[in-house]
Scaffold this motif. Structure first.
Motif, PDB file in Angstrom:
ATOM      1  N   PHE A  28      54.944  31.792  94.831  1.00  0.00           N
ATOM      2  CA  PHE A  28      53.978  30.830  95.359  1.00  0.00           C
ATOM      3  C   PHE A  28      53.070  31.488  96.390  1.00  0.00           C
ATOM      4  CE2 PHE A  28      52.865  27.526  98.512  1.00  0.00           C
ATOM      5  CZ  PHE A  28      52.200  26.639  97.683  1.00  0.00           C
ATOM      6  N   ASP A  29      51.776  31.172  96.353  1.00  0.00           N
ATOM      7  CA  ASP A  29      50.812  31.700  97.315  1.00  0.00           C
ATOM      8  C   ASP A  29      50.906  30.884  98.604  1.00  0.00           C
ATOM      9  OD1 ASP A  29      48.712  32.673  98.784  1.00  0.00           O
ATOM     10  OD2 ASP A  29      47.138  32.091  97.372  1.00  0.00           O
ATOM     11  N   ALA A  30      51.562  31.462  99.616  1.00  0.00           N
ATOM     12  CA  ALA A  30      51.783  30.732 100.870  1.00  0.00           C
ATOM     13  C   ALA A  30      50.483  30.456 101.608  1.00  0.00           C
ATOM     14  CB  ALA A  30      52.735  31.514 101.765  1.00  0.00           C
ATOM     15  N   THR A  31      49.453  31.269 101.367  1.00  0.00           N
ATOM     16  CA  THR A  31      48.177  31.045 102.059  1.00  0.00           C
ATOM     17  C   THR A  31      47.497  29.766 101.577  1.00  0.00           C
ATOM     18  OG1 THR A  31      46.873  32.376 100.492  1.00  0.00           O
ATOM     19  CG2 THR A  31      47.862  33.528 102.357  1.00  0.00           C
ATOM     20  N   SER A  32      47.881  29.280 100.396  1.00  0.00           N
ATOM     21  CA  SER A  32      47.295  28.034  99.891  1.00  0.00           C
ATOM     22  C   SER A  32      47.770  26.827 100.682  1.00  0.00           C
ATOM     23  CB  SER A  32      47.642  27.849  98.407  1.00  0.00           C
ATOM     24  OG  SER A  32      49.033  27.587  98.231  1.00  0.00           O
ATOM     25  N   MET A  33      48.813  27.002 101.497  1.00  0.00           N
ATOM     26  CA  MET A  33      49.306  25.935 102.366  1.00  0.00           C
ATOM     27  C   MET A  33      49.133  26.301 103.834  1.00  0.00           C
ATOM     28  SD  MET A  33      52.649  24.381 100.387  1.00  0.00           S
ATOM     29  CE  MET A  33      53.049  23.290 101.768  1.00  0.00           C
ATOM     30  N   GLY A  34      48.168  27.183 104.116  1.00  0.00           N
ATOM     31  CA  GLY A  34      47.795  27.438 105.503  1.00  0.00           C
ATOM     32  C   GLY A  34      48.376  28.665 106.150  1.00  0.00           C
ATOM     33  N   ALA A  35      49.269  29.381 105.482  1.00  0.00           N
ATOM     34  CA  ALA A  35      49.849  30.585 106.078  1.00  0.00           C
ATOM     35  C   ALA A  35      48.843  31.726 106.073  1.00  0.00           C
ATOM     36  CB  ALA A  35      51.103  31.002 105.312  1.00  0.00           C
ATOM     37  N   SER A  36      48.961  32.627 107.042  1.00  0.00           N
ATOM     38  CA  SER A  36      48.103  33.810 107.068  1.00  0.00           C
ATOM     39  C   SER A  36      48.666  34.868 106.122  1.00  0.00           C
ATOM     40  CB  SER A  36      48.015  34.374 108.489  1.00  0.00           C
ATOM     41  OG  SER A  36      49.301  34.741 108.964  1.00  0.00           O
ATOM     42  N   THR A  37      47.821  35.849 105.780  1.00  0.00           N
ATOM     43  CA  THR A  37      48.243  36.908 104.855  1.00  0.00           C
ATOM     44  C   THR A  37      49.378  37.734 105.442  1.00  0.00           C
ATOM     45  OG1 THR A  37      45.986  37.023 104.036  1.00  0.00           O
ATOM     46  CG2 THR A  37      47.433  38.844 103.465  1.00  0.00           C
ATOM     47  N   VAL A  38      49.273  38.046 106.717  1.00  0.00           N
ATOM     48  CA  VAL A  38      50.348  38.713 107.456  1.00  0.00           C
ATOM     49  C   VAL A  38      50.428  38.054 108.828  1.00  0.00           C
ATOM     50  CG1 VAL A  38      50.119  40.937 106.281  1.00  0.00           C
ATOM     51  CG2 VAL A  38      48.807  40.505 108.371  1.00  0.00           C
ATOM     52  N   GLY A  39      51.476  38.368 109.577  1.00  0.00           N
ATOM     53  CA  GLY A  39      51.613  37.866 110.938  1.00  0.00           C
ATOM     54  C   GLY A  39      52.489  36.642 111.039  1.00  0.00           C
ATOM     55  N   GLY A  40      53.146  36.509 112.201  1.00  0.00           N
ATOM     56  CA  GLY A  40      54.013  35.368 112.443  1.00  0.00           C
ATOM     57  C   GLY A  40      55.269  35.396 111.597  1.00  0.00           C
ATOM     58  N   ILE A  41      55.962  34.278 111.575  1.00  0.00           N
ATOM     59  CA  ILE A  41      57.140  34.105 110.718  1.00  0.00           C
ATOM     60  C   ILE A  41      56.837  32.966 109.758  1.00  0.00           C
ATOM     61  CG2 ILE A  41      59.596  33.569 110.586  1.00  0.00           C
ATOM     62  CD1 ILE A  41      59.891  34.559 113.451  1.00  0.00           C
ATOM     63  N   VAL A  42      56.812  33.269 108.472  1.00  0.00           N
ATOM     64  CA  VAL A  42      56.549  32.260 107.445  1.00  0.00           C
ATOM     65  C   VAL A  42      57.856  31.920 106.739  1.00  0.00           C
ATOM     66  CG1 VAL A  42      55.341  31.754 105.288  1.00  0.00           C
ATOM     67  CG2 VAL A  42      54.171  33.015 107.111  1.00  0.00           C
ATOM     68  N   VAL A  43      58.106  30.636 106.583  1.00  0.00           N
ATOM     69  CA  VAL A  43      59.307  30.152 105.887  1.00  0.00           C
ATOM     70  C   VAL A  43      58.887  29.399 104.642  1.00  0.00           C
ATOM     71  CG1 VAL A  43      61.232  28.510 105.993  1.00  0.00           C
ATOM     72  CG2 VAL A  43      60.766  30.007 107.932  1.00  0.00           C
ATOM     73  N   GLU A  44      59.546  29.701 103.532  1.00  0.00           N
ATOM     74  CA  GLU A  44      59.449  28.874 102.332  1.00  0.00           C
ATOM     75  C   GLU A  44      60.849  28.406 101.971  1.00  0.00           C
ATOM     76  OE1 GLU A  44      57.881  29.176  97.748  1.00  0.00           O
ATOM     77  OE2 GLU A  44      59.619  30.341  98.393  1.00  0.00           O
ATOM     78  N   ALA A  45      61.023  27.095 101.873  1.00  0.00           N
ATOM     79  CA  ALA A  45      62.295  26.539 101.422  1.00  0.00           C
ATOM     80  C   ALA A  45      62.039  25.668 100.197  1.00  0.00           C
ATOM     81  CB  ALA A  45      62.935  25.701 102.525  1.00  0.00           C
ATOM     82  N   ILE A  46      62.870  25.843  99.177  1.00  0.00           N
ATOM     83  CA  ILE A  46      62.820  24.979  97.996  1.00  0.00           C
ATOM     84  C   ILE A  46      64.019  24.048  98.060  1.00  0.00           C
ATOM     85  CG2 ILE A  46      62.728  24.837  95.493  1.00  0.00           C
ATOM     86  CD1 ILE A  46      60.351  26.297  96.702  1.00  0.00           C
ATOM     87  N   GLY A  47      63.736  22.741  98.087  1.00  0.00           N
ATOM     88  CA  GLY A  47      64.806  21.768  98.182  1.00  0.00           C
ATOM     89  C   GLY A  47      65.565  21.609  96.881  1.00  0.00           C
ATOM     90  N   THR A  48      66.706  20.947  96.943  1.00  0.00           N
ATOM     91  CA  THR A  48      67.503  20.703  95.738  1.00  0.00           C
ATOM     92  C   THR A  48      66.752  19.816  94.749  1.00  0.00           C
ATOM     93  OG1 THR A  48      68.589  18.886  96.905  1.00  0.00           O
ATOM     94  CG2 THR A  48      69.735  21.007  96.872  1.00  0.00           C
ATOM     95  N   ASN A  49      65.758  19.069  95.249  1.00  0.00           N
ATOM     96  CA  ASN A  49      64.947  18.218  94.373  1.00  0.00           C
ATOM     97  C   ASN A  49      63.677  18.918  93.879  1.00  0.00           C
ATOM     98  OD1 ASN A  49      63.510  18.331  96.724  1.00  0.00           O
ATOM     99  ND2 ASN A  49      63.295  16.112  96.984  1.00  0.00           N
ATOM    100  N   GLY A  50      63.505  20.193  94.234  1.00  0.00           N
ATOM    101  CA  GLY A  50      62.332  20.946  93.802  1.00  0.00           C
ATOM    102  C   GLY A  50      61.157  20.882  94.756  1.00  0.00           C
TER     103      GLY A  50
END
Length: 260
Positions: A33-55
């Motif tokens: 998934f492209d995290a920048t499409s939800m506001g994350a920067s290309t680099v920098g900071g700490i980015v978290v992606e979690a996928i729930g049990t419901n998707g």
């Protein structure tokens, strides 16, 4: 005029980070998934992606300017010193956020950008540092695939490396689908709605860390709390499936009666 200059500088940085040379590896989560499409920067900071049990998918980013820089016995923020030493703390994992994920995690991924990590192959902290998230071990910093970029996220060189190397700005993703680990992590969030990211070092205080590198945070301070997007193509709950079955049976009966 000052405000205009800041806006112009911010636009220049955003364009540079979004250029063709920007790193696809750092922008793309381990689930593709492209995290920048939800506001994350290309680099920098700490980015978290979690996928729930419901998707459902969660994306959050902790701003680089809030993270640790220095040796872990003398750096800042002062309250983050020690072993394990704290990198940063992400809040916002409320009960409503957790329930939107279906009551658990399928996968959990975390991106770090680090200058001078010294955990590359052959570096003096090779195989000696682990990532702790809420006190749970998410793995060895040397085992993570990373990519070197400029501070704006433009890729340097080709391919990926192992670990966060000496005097380089490297970015990489930790990820886990271990059901036991993820259940334990979810339990910690139910108890306290924050994520605390830490470095545990076999021989502490010998290494300088700079987690503040990335998009120039004096101009653009990218940070956002957890944002959840619902799953696509949701499977109806059992009760809904039962009602659907009754409805289909009734429709069949009507059609058979009309055919007589």
């Amino acid at each position: 005029m000052v405000r205009f200059n800041k806006i112009a500088a911010a636009c220049a940085i955003a364009l540079a980070a979004g250029s063709a040379s920007a790193s696809v590896f750092t922008s793309t989560t381990p689930t593709g998934f492209d995290a920048t499409s939800m506001g994350a920067s290309t680099v920098g900071g700490i980015v978290v992606e979690a996928i729930g049990t419901n998707g459902a998918r969660l994306i959050s980013q902790l701003a680089a300017s809030s993270l640790y820089v220095g040796f872990y016995d003398s750096g800042t923020p002062v309250g983050y010193r020690g072993n394990p030493g704290t990198i940063g703390v992400q809040s916002g994992f409320s009960s409503s956020v957790l329930s939107a994920l279906g009551g658990g995690f399928q996968s959990f991924s975390i991106r770090f950008t680090l200058y001078d990590g010294d955990t590359g192959i052959g570096d003096f902290d090779d195989g000696q540092n682990n990532l702790l998230v809420n006190g749970l071990n998410f793995g060895d910093w040397t085992a993570v695939s990373t990519q070197e970029t400029t501070s704006l996220g433009a890729q340097i060189g080709t391919g990926t490396n192992k670990g966060f190397r000496d005097e380089r700005v490297d970015t990489g993703w930790f990820t886990s689908t271990d059901s036991v680990l993820l259940a334990a992590l979810y339990g910690t969030l139910v108890a306290t709605p924050t994520l605390t990211f830490q470095v545990q070092d076999v021989d502490p205080y010998d290494n300088f860390y700079d987690f503040t590198r990335g998009i120039d945070n004096s101009i653009i301070n990218v940070g956002q709390g957890p944002v959840v997007t619902p799953p696509t193509g949701q499977v109806p709950e059992p009760a809904s499936m039962a009602l659907l079955g009754i409805g289909m049976a009734a429709l069949g009966a009507v059609r058979r009666k009309a055919a007589k």
